[in-house]
Write a protein that holds these residues in place. Sequence first.
Motif, PDB file in Angstrom:
ATOM      1  N   THR A  41       0.835  -1.197   0.000  1.00  0.00           N
ATOM      2  CA  THR A  41       0.000   0.000   0.000  1.00  0.00           C
ATOM      3  C   THR A  41       0.870   1.247   0.000  1.00  0.00           C
ATOM      4  OG1 THR A  41      -0.116  -0.057   2.410  1.00  0.00           O
ATOM      5  CG2 THR A  41      -1.861  -1.185   1.185  1.00  0.00           C
ATOM      6  N   ASN A  42       0.291   2.365  -0.426  1.00  0.00           N
ATOM      7  CA  ASN A  42       1.057   3.604  -0.542  1.00  0.00           C
ATOM      8  C   ASN A  42       1.481   4.149   0.818  1.00  0.00           C
ATOM      9  OD1 ASN A  42       0.807   3.605  -3.343  1.00  0.00           O
ATOM     10  ND2 ASN A  42      -1.157   4.686  -3.264  1.00  0.00           N
ATOM     11  N   SER A  43       0.657   3.936   1.838  1.00  0.00           N
ATOM     12  CA  SER A  43       0.955   4.481   3.168  1.00  0.00           C
ATOM     13  C   SER A  43       1.758   3.524   4.022  1.00  0.00           C
ATOM     14  CB  SER A  43      -0.365   4.800   3.893  1.00  0.00           C
ATOM     15  OG  SER A  43      -1.147   3.620   4.025  1.00  0.00           O
ATOM     16  N   PHE A  44       2.308   2.479   3.404  1.00  0.00           N
ATOM     17  CA  PHE A  44       2.980   1.431   4.181  1.00  0.00           C
ATOM     18  C   PHE A  44       4.221   1.939   4.906  1.00  0.00           C
ATOM     19  CE2 PHE A  44       6.651  -1.421   3.789  1.00  0.00           C
ATOM     20  CZ  PHE A  44       6.354  -2.256   4.846  1.00  0.00           C
ATOM     21  N   THR A  45       5.045   2.724   4.227  1.00  0.00           N
ATOM     22  CA  THR A  45       6.330   3.100   4.818  1.00  0.00           C
ATOM     23  C   THR A  45       6.190   4.166   5.891  1.00  0.00           C
ATOM     24  OG1 THR A  45       6.626   4.682   3.023  1.00  0.00           O
ATOM     25  CG2 THR A  45       7.629   2.516   2.756  1.00  0.00           C
ATOM     26  N   PHE A  46       5.021   4.769   6.039  1.00  0.00           N
ATOM     27  CA  PHE A  46       4.827   5.768   7.067  1.00  0.00           C
ATOM     28  C   PHE A  46       4.369   5.110   8.360  1.00  0.00           C
ATOM     29  CE2 PHE A  46       5.394   9.486   4.500  1.00  0.00           C
ATOM     30  CZ  PHE A  46       5.030   9.087   3.236  1.00  0.00           C
ATOM     31  N   LEU A  47       4.730   5.723   9.464  1.00  0.00           N
ATOM     32  CA  LEU A  47       4.373   5.187  10.763  1.00  0.00           C
ATOM     33  C   LEU A  47       2.913   5.489  11.050  1.00  0.00           C
ATOM     34  CD1 LEU A  47       5.528   3.752  13.245  1.00  0.00           C
ATOM     35  CD2 LEU A  47       5.973   5.992  14.231  1.00  0.00           C
ATOM     36  N   MET A  48       2.156   4.433  11.341  1.00  0.00           N
ATOM     37  CA  MET A  48       0.734   4.582  11.640  1.00  0.00           C
ATOM     38  C   MET A  48       0.483   3.968  13.005  1.00  0.00           C
ATOM     39  SD  MET A  48      -0.705   3.353   7.936  1.00  0.00           S
ATOM     40  CE  MET A  48       0.302   1.870   8.034  1.00  0.00           C
ATOM     41  N   TYR A  49       0.250   4.785  14.023  1.00  0.00           N
ATOM     42  CA  TYR A  49       0.049   4.247  15.357  1.00  0.00           C
ATOM     43  C   TYR A  49      -0.905   5.143  16.124  1.00  0.00           C
ATOM     44  CZ  TYR A  49       3.186   7.791  17.292  1.00  0.00           C
ATOM     45  OH  TYR A  49       3.758   8.969  17.666  1.00  0.00           O
ATOM     46  N   ASN A  50      -1.528   4.522  17.113  1.00  0.00           N
ATOM     47  CA  ASN A  50      -2.334   5.279  18.053  1.00  0.00           C
ATOM     48  C   ASN A  50      -1.752   5.068  19.445  1.00  0.00           C
ATOM     49  OD1 ASN A  50      -3.135   2.678  18.736  1.00  0.00           O
ATOM     50  ND2 ASN A  50      -5.052   2.824  17.596  1.00  0.00           N
ATOM     51  N   GLU A  51      -2.570   5.170  20.455  1.00  0.00           N
ATOM     52  CA  GLU A  51      -2.067   5.058  21.818  1.00  0.00           C
ATOM     53  C   GLU A  51      -1.577   3.658  22.152  1.00  0.00           C
ATOM     54  OE1 GLU A  51      -3.615   6.043  26.364  1.00  0.00           O
ATOM     55  OE2 GLU A  51      -4.922   6.331  24.617  1.00  0.00           O
ATOM     56  N   PHE A  52      -2.075   2.644  21.437  1.00  0.00           N
ATOM     57  CA  PHE A  52      -1.760   1.267  21.798  1.00  0.00           C
ATOM     58  C   PHE A  52      -1.012   0.498  20.719  1.00  0.00           C
ATOM     59  CE2 PHE A  52      -5.719   2.492  23.934  1.00  0.00           C
ATOM     60  CZ  PHE A  52      -5.325   2.366  25.258  1.00  0.00           C
ATOM     61  N   LEU A  53      -1.232   0.793  19.453  1.00  0.00           N
ATOM     62  CA  LEU A  53      -0.694  -0.021  18.369  1.00  0.00           C
ATOM     63  C   LEU A  53       0.149   0.810  17.428  1.00  0.00           C
ATOM     64  CD1 LEU A  53      -3.898  -2.093  17.455  1.00  0.00           C
ATOM     65  CD2 LEU A  53      -2.000  -2.799  18.909  1.00  0.00           C
ATOM     66  N   LEU A  54       1.138   0.165  16.806  1.00  0.00           N
ATOM     67  CA  LEU A  54       1.936   0.806  15.774  1.00  0.00           C
ATOM     68  C   LEU A  54       1.951  -0.083  14.534  1.00  0.00           C
ATOM     69  CD1 LEU A  54       4.998  -0.688  15.523  1.00  0.00           C
ATOM     70  CD2 LEU A  54       5.236   0.367  17.756  1.00  0.00           C
ATOM     71  N   GLY A  55       2.282   0.515  13.386  1.00  0.00           N
ATOM     72  CA  GLY A  55       2.267  -0.256  12.147  1.00  0.00           C
ATOM     73  C   GLY A  55       3.289   0.231  11.151  1.00  0.00           C
ATOM     74  N   ASP A  56       4.573   0.257  11.532  1.00  0.00           N
ATOM     75  CA  ASP A  56       5.586   0.666  10.573  1.00  0.00           C
ATOM     76  C   ASP A  56       6.061  -0.544   9.769  1.00  0.00           C
ATOM     77  OD1 ASP A  56       6.864  -0.604  12.599  1.00  0.00           O
ATOM     78  OD2 ASP A  56       8.519   0.791  12.775  1.00  0.00           O
ATOM     79  N   ASN A  57       7.053  -0.329   8.900  1.00  0.00           N
ATOM     80  CA  ASN A  57       7.445  -1.414   8.004  1.00  0.00           C
ATOM     81  C   ASN A  57       8.137  -2.557   8.735  1.00  0.00           C
ATOM     82  OD1 ASN A  57       9.647   0.175   8.613  1.00  0.00           O
ATOM     83  ND2 ASN A  57      10.532   0.108   6.568  1.00  0.00           N
ATOM     84  N   ILE A  58       8.822  -2.282   9.837  1.00  0.00           N
ATOM     85  CA  ILE A  58       9.496  -3.354  10.570  1.00  0.00           C
ATOM     86  C   ILE A  58       8.478  -4.329  11.142  1.00  0.00           C
ATOM     87  CG2 ILE A  58      11.117  -3.864  12.427  1.00  0.00           C
ATOM     88  CD1 ILE A  58      12.089  -0.966  12.196  1.00  0.00           C
ATOM     89  N   SER A  59       7.517  -3.820  11.879  1.00  0.00           N
ATOM     90  CA  SER A  59       6.523  -4.695  12.497  1.00  0.00           C
ATOM     91  C   SER A  59       5.643  -5.378  11.449  1.00  0.00           C
ATOM     92  CB  SER A  59       5.654  -3.893  13.467  1.00  0.00           C
ATOM     93  OG  SER A  59       4.975  -2.847  12.793  1.00  0.00           O
ATOM     94  N   SER A  60       5.307  -4.665  10.369  1.00  0.00           N
ATOM     95  CA  SER A  60       4.440  -5.262   9.348  1.00  0.00           C
ATOM     96  C   SER A  60       5.121  -6.432   8.646  1.00  0.00           C
ATOM     97  CB  SER A  60       4.047  -4.195   8.321  1.00  0.00           C
ATOM     98  OG  SER A  60       3.353  -3.145   8.927  1.00  0.00           O
ATOM     99  N   ILE A  61       6.409  -6.293   8.323  1.00  0.00           N
ATOM    100  CA  ILE A  61       7.126  -7.383   7.662  1.00  0.00           C
ATOM    101  C   ILE A  61       7.278  -8.573   8.591  1.00  0.00           C
ATOM    102  CG2 ILE A  61       9.389  -8.022   6.738  1.00  0.00           C
ATOM    103  CD1 ILE A  61       9.574  -5.254   5.530  1.00  0.00           C
ATOM    104  N   LEU A  62       7.564  -8.327   9.863  1.00  0.00           N
ATOM    105  CA  LEU A  62       7.728  -9.435  10.808  1.00  0.00           C
ATOM    106  C   LEU A  62       6.402 -10.129  11.088  1.00  0.00           C
ATOM    107  CD1 LEU A  62      10.294  -7.889  13.309  1.00  0.00           C
ATOM    108  CD2 LEU A  62      10.694  -9.634  11.576  1.00  0.00           C
ATOM    109  N   ILE A  63       5.304  -9.401  11.080  1.00  0.00           N
ATOM    110  CA  ILE A  63       3.994 -10.044  11.230  1.00  0.00           C
ATOM    111  C   ILE A  63       3.688 -10.918  10.019  1.00  0.00           C
ATOM    112  CG2 ILE A  63       1.512  -9.559  11.244  1.00  0.00           C
ATOM    113  CD1 ILE A  63       2.097  -7.214  13.085  1.00  0.00           C
ATOM    114  N   SER A  64       4.009 -10.437   8.820  1.00  0.00           N
ATOM    115  CA  SER A  64       3.825 -11.256   7.620  1.00  0.00           C
ATOM    116  C   SER A  64       4.678 -12.515   7.678  1.00  0.00           C
ATOM    117  CB  SER A  64       4.184 -10.439   6.375  1.00  0.00           C
ATOM    118  OG  SER A  64       3.377  -9.291   6.262  1.00  0.00           O
TER     119      SER A  64
END
Length: 453
Positions: A41-64
């Motif tokens: 996705t286009n917004s993948f490389t940007f950090l997307m997080y709230n108070e509890f969760l984060l979703g940057d490229n490091i965590s997303s690749i390791l979850i995959s």
Amino acid sequence: MLSLIIATASLLVIQNLNLSWYMSFWTLLLMSILSILQLFTNSFTFLMYNEFLLGDNISSILISLTLWISSMMFLASQSSIKILMNASMKFCMYVLSLNLVLITAFSVTNTLMFYFMFEASLIPTLMLILGWGYQPERLQAGMYMMLYTVMASFPLLLILLFASKYLLCSSIMHNSIIQAKLLDMKWSSSLLILFSLLAFLVKLPVFSLHLWLPKAHVEAPVAGSMVLAAILLKLGSYGILRIYQYFNLQFNINLIIIFSLVLWGGVLTSVICFQQVDLKSLIAYSSIGHMALVLGGLFSNNPWGWTSALIMMIAHGFCSSALFMLANCIYEKAHTRNLYAIKGLLLLSPILSFWLFMFSAINMAAPPSINLLSEILMFPVLMSFFKYLIVCLIMTSFLAAVYSMYMYTSTQHGGTPKFLVPYMSFNNISSTTLLLHWLPLNFFIMKTDLFLI
């Protein structure tokens, strides 16, 4: 990220309602495909997080990687577990529980929650080793794993509790607040670095803290070895990266000392590989050498080094998982993992020999695998900090090629022992599983911007 956590938790609840083996496998495979599509996705490389969760490229690749390897564990364990109904239900429950814990660990921003998930991942892994291990020594291997990890991570818990109270912040992302307050803490230069990283150095593991890993691999079933090498070792690397961000550690003399000892330890473990008689033990010691290079990239404290470390983590995850599956296939057919007893498999099972050659070549960083890309990126980064490290880097790379060739030639060439089956078949499920390991290793080279940090 939240959708993956909810889906995994729902799957675990449904598992108690007698969910079938194949339904668990196909659900995990579908979730892994969806998580991989999220990387594009286009917004993948940007950090997307709230108070509890984060979703940057490091965590997303390791979850995959977690979801993909977990689905491969189901395929690799069919012949030994699926035939028993009660055993298969417990196996599915442990694997799904481990997935839920790991996805949560890779997604949370709270340091204490990450610590609890980091420790909770030991329980399903211990159940896999104790429930489906090969030898009575699996009890000792499980005790080694628990004691090493728990004792080393206890100082980390005290530091996180103190930091959350002193800094009034437990979120990994609040670097500026923590950096401003850490300047007043005189003890932070040495003790903080040592004790906060000790738990993750054991989890990697690094040389001198590695004794639990070969024991756990030798006694674990094929699924336990796959998840231990492919995912749980990466949890230590991920923890080091997040602790770097949380405490905003700087590259100083303490890190240089740890850094140098770990890299020379990687050279020593590469030499130790030639003394191993057990095939799984050889693969386990090779993982320690690769993780030493990963730690070097993480300690470089710049995006280039972190990117090379992330690529090597993904490459090692797929390659080591496939090698442990191949070792299990050899064990099922030869009923031994002794390198002196296994000879001449090239004539008995050419397909097995082909796949062992492919992954041995990837293990020695042959093109076009992403393992080669990670070493090309990592060597200039490490040499820029300390030029004398070029000696151990050259030796590590050379010895990795030598012991990979030794592992292949010692099992495939030579006279065939009389106790081996004359015509050993290699089923299509095993070939499919190995193909699904091989494809990401060689096709991610065409999409390297996924790993840029």
